[in-house]
Design an enzyme around this catalytic site. Structure first.
Site, PDB file in Angstrom:
ATOM      1  N   ASP A  79      24.403  -3.077  77.340  1.00  0.00           N
ATOM      2  CA  ASP A  79      23.039  -2.854  77.826  1.00  0.00           C
ATOM      3  C   ASP A  79      22.838  -1.339  77.936  1.00  0.00           C
ATOM      4  O   ASP A  79      23.404  -0.699  78.824  1.00  0.00           O
ATOM      5  CB  ASP A  79      22.865  -3.543  79.177  1.00  0.00           C
ATOM      6  CG  ASP A  79      21.445  -3.479  79.695  1.00  0.00           C
ATOM      7  OD1 ASP A  79      20.744  -2.492  79.396  1.00  0.00           O
ATOM      8  OD2 ASP A  79      21.033  -4.401  80.423  1.00  0.00           O
ATOM      9  N   TYR A 113      24.535  -4.243  88.288  1.00  0.00           N
ATOM     10  CA  TYR A 113      23.141  -4.471  88.689  1.00  0.00           C
ATOM     11  C   TYR A 113      22.991  -5.846  89.329  1.00  0.00           C
ATOM     12  O   TYR A 113      23.325  -6.865  88.704  1.00  0.00           O
ATOM     13  CB  TYR A 113      22.263  -4.344  87.447  1.00  0.00           C
ATOM     14  CG  TYR A 113      20.857  -4.868  87.571  1.00  0.00           C
ATOM     15  CD1 TYR A 113      19.998  -4.440  88.575  1.00  0.00           C
ATOM     16  CD2 TYR A 113      20.363  -5.793  86.642  1.00  0.00           C
ATOM     17  CE1 TYR A 113      18.704  -4.929  88.663  1.00  0.00           C
ATOM     18  CE2 TYR A 113      19.072  -6.271  86.719  1.00  0.00           C
ATOM     19  CZ  TYR A 113      18.252  -5.842  87.737  1.00  0.00           C
ATOM     20  OH  TYR A 113      16.971  -6.327  87.818  1.00  0.00           O
ATOM     21  N   LYS A 152      12.928   2.194  81.142  1.00  0.00           N
ATOM     22  CA  LYS A 152      13.521   3.300  81.899  1.00  0.00           C
ATOM     23  C   LYS A 152      13.287   4.647  81.229  1.00  0.00           C
ATOM     24  O   LYS A 152      12.887   5.608  81.874  1.00  0.00           O
ATOM     25  CB  LYS A 152      15.023   3.060  82.083  1.00  0.00           C
ATOM     26  CG  LYS A 152      15.375   1.679  82.613  1.00  0.00           C
ATOM     27  CD  LYS A 152      14.714   1.364  83.943  1.00  0.00           C
ATOM     28  CE  LYS A 152      15.101  -0.034  84.437  1.00  0.00           C
ATOM     29  NZ  LYS A 152      14.467  -0.369  85.731  1.00  0.00           N
ATOM     30  N   ILE A 167      19.867   0.484  78.300  1.00  0.00           N
ATOM     31  CA  ILE A 167      18.471   0.772  78.628  1.00  0.00           C
ATOM     32  C   ILE A 167      18.270   2.135  79.293  1.00  0.00           C
ATOM     33  O   ILE A 167      17.139   2.619  79.367  1.00  0.00           O
ATOM     34  CB  ILE A 167      17.841  -0.331  79.500  1.00  0.00           C
ATOM     35  CG1 ILE A 167      18.508  -0.401  80.884  1.00  0.00           C
ATOM     36  CG2 ILE A 167      17.931  -1.681  78.804  1.00  0.00           C
ATOM     37  CD1 ILE A 167      17.819  -1.353  81.837  1.00  0.00           C
TER      38      ILE A 167
END
Length: 448
Positions: free
Chosen positions: A228, A143, A274, A230
């Site tokens: 992570d 990202y 999300k 999410i």
């Protein structure tokens, strides 16, 4: 007259990821007011299930009115709250996470730190785990915002671990060792590895083999792992080979002499941005078995608190287990349908995608459209797609991909009509390229 931090151009805003957004904001698409404008396909936002959430809010008007059992809770919510957050919200959140992972892991609210979004959670963990000049390994592609989130204020560094399309960009022990060696060559102390699972931008879930590679590597090097997660609730293909597995689940399956040490070195980040499509509510969290990390992160969270009214509303929403279960199933169904629409549209334009099973985007292979095998050619193609085709997509170079020609395209933040238009534009564009490069073949196709 400003500080070095304010004066120095180290925020990462010069990335093509952010530049595409700037071009979009100058000329945003609107079906009536600006039908020739740029369609936003660079935003990983889930807008497919707002109707479900709005329906729940209409049926639970007391929540919006800040009432509990018919009595106003306004005063209690308006007054000062400590760093730990509302107990009811933390309990609802860990119960939601436990349910989402099919009770394979039992989360505890006392190991959780609330933050204003996953951005704050990741930065706080960097403050807790690194000193300025120390580094974390990140698998590429990753990202683009991590260059800002992890480095800008903390002074931490990122060492890329280059993954390849030859194995679907999977993490290998060899790639981990190469990244660690690179860090040593750069005189950087490696403090850990940060992964996104499911991956942004790949849209794939990590296998248990990959997760065990990570744990073995962390044990061997005595470093941390930050996972992570999410996008964990966006997994829309849950076959035996593509289901989601949390790092905490693999950690709990381990029962060896190194378990107690490694369990204190594994930390998870999660948010509701999300999975529930609520990025504006700024709800994130850190989960860790390390008591010192939890204590330090809790103190640091005072700079990134979630408002009490947001916690109150969401604790009621998440506590409605029947609604949440229906929501997750339907949301995943809608995500899969929309992803399939994008893949079909791109296929008609002669473009393929990495096979994916999660997320709000596809990792798209446009290597055959490059004028040469170079990042200069990738940037040239990207500029044409943004400015001529009118689609804001993210080039692989902005995600630090080591191979030119890959792009991230988001599909859940726009309407179905806008997606169809975007695919029509892309087909016209690729046809024009193919007609120039392969005119005889294209003439034969038209004759049939």
């Amino acid at each position: 007259m400003l500080s070095r931090k304010a004066s120095k151009d180290s925020h990462g805003q010069d990335s093509s990821y952010f530049q595409g957004w700037e071009e979009y904001e100058k000329n945003p698409y609107h079906p009536i007011q600006n039908p020739m404008g740029i369609i936003q396909m660079g935003l990983a936002e889930n807008q497919l299930s707002f109707d479900l959430l709005e329906s729940w809010l209409r049926r639970n008007s007391n929540t919006m009115a800040l009432k509990k059992d018919g009595v106003s809770a306004f005063k209690d919510l308006a007054l000062f709250q400590d760093y730990h957050g509302l107990p009811a919200f933390k309990e609802a959140l860990v119960n939601f996470m436990t349910s989402m992972r099919e009770n394979k892991i039992k989360y505890s609210s006392d190991k959780l730190v609330l933050t204003a979004g996953a951005t704050a959670a990741n930065e706080i963990l960097m403050f807790c785990l690194t000193d300025p000049g120390q580094a974390f390994i990140l698998p590429t592609p990753y990202y683009p915002g991590f260059d800002r989130d992890l480095k800008w204020r903390t002074g931490a560094e990122i060492v890329p671990m280059h993954c390849s399309s030859s194995n679907g960009f999977r993490i290998t022990r060899c790639a981990l060792e190469q990244a660690y060696q690179l860090g040593q060559e750069l005189n950087l102390k490696i403090k850990g590895v940060l992964v996104t699972n499911p991956s942004n931008p790949l849209g794939t879930t990590m296998t248990k083999t990959e997760l065990n590679h990570l744990l073995d590597f962390a044990i061997d090097k005595n470093i941390h792992i930050v996972s992570d997660e999410i996008y964990s609730g966006t997994v829309f293909d849950c076959s035996s080979t593509t289901s989601f597995t949390s790092i905490m689940e693999v950690l709990n399956e381990r029962n060896n002499n190194n378990y107690n040490n490694i369990r204190n070195h594994v930390h998870m980040v999660y948010s509701l941005s999300k999975d529930l499509g609520l990025p504006g509510f700024r709800v994130g969290m850190i989960y860790s078995n390390n008591e010192k990390v939890i204590a330090a992160a809790t103190k640091m969270s005072s700079f990134a608190l979630i408002s009490s009214q947001t916690q109150f509303m969401l604790s009621n929403l998440l506590s409605d287990a029947k609604f949440i279960k229906k929501y997750m199933v339907e949301n995943q169904r809608r995500l899969k349908r929309r992803k399939d629409m994008l893949v079909r549209g791109l296929r008609k334009a002669g473009i393929s995608c990495l096979r994916s099973n999660a997320g709000l985007f596809c990792w798209v292979d446009m290597r055959h459209l490059l004028s040469s095998d170079s990042f200069e050619a990738e940037k040239e193609l990207w500029k044409r797609i943004v400015c001529e085709v009118g689609l804001n997509i993210s080039p692989g170079s902005s995600c630090h991909c080591s191979q030119p020609g890959w792009f991230r395209i988001c599909f859940a933040n726009i309407s179905e009509d806008a997606l169809h238009l975007a695919m029509h534009r892309m087909k016209v564009f690729t046809s024009s390229i193919f007609s120039v490069r392969f005119p005889i073949i294209m003439m034969r196709k038209k004759s049939f």
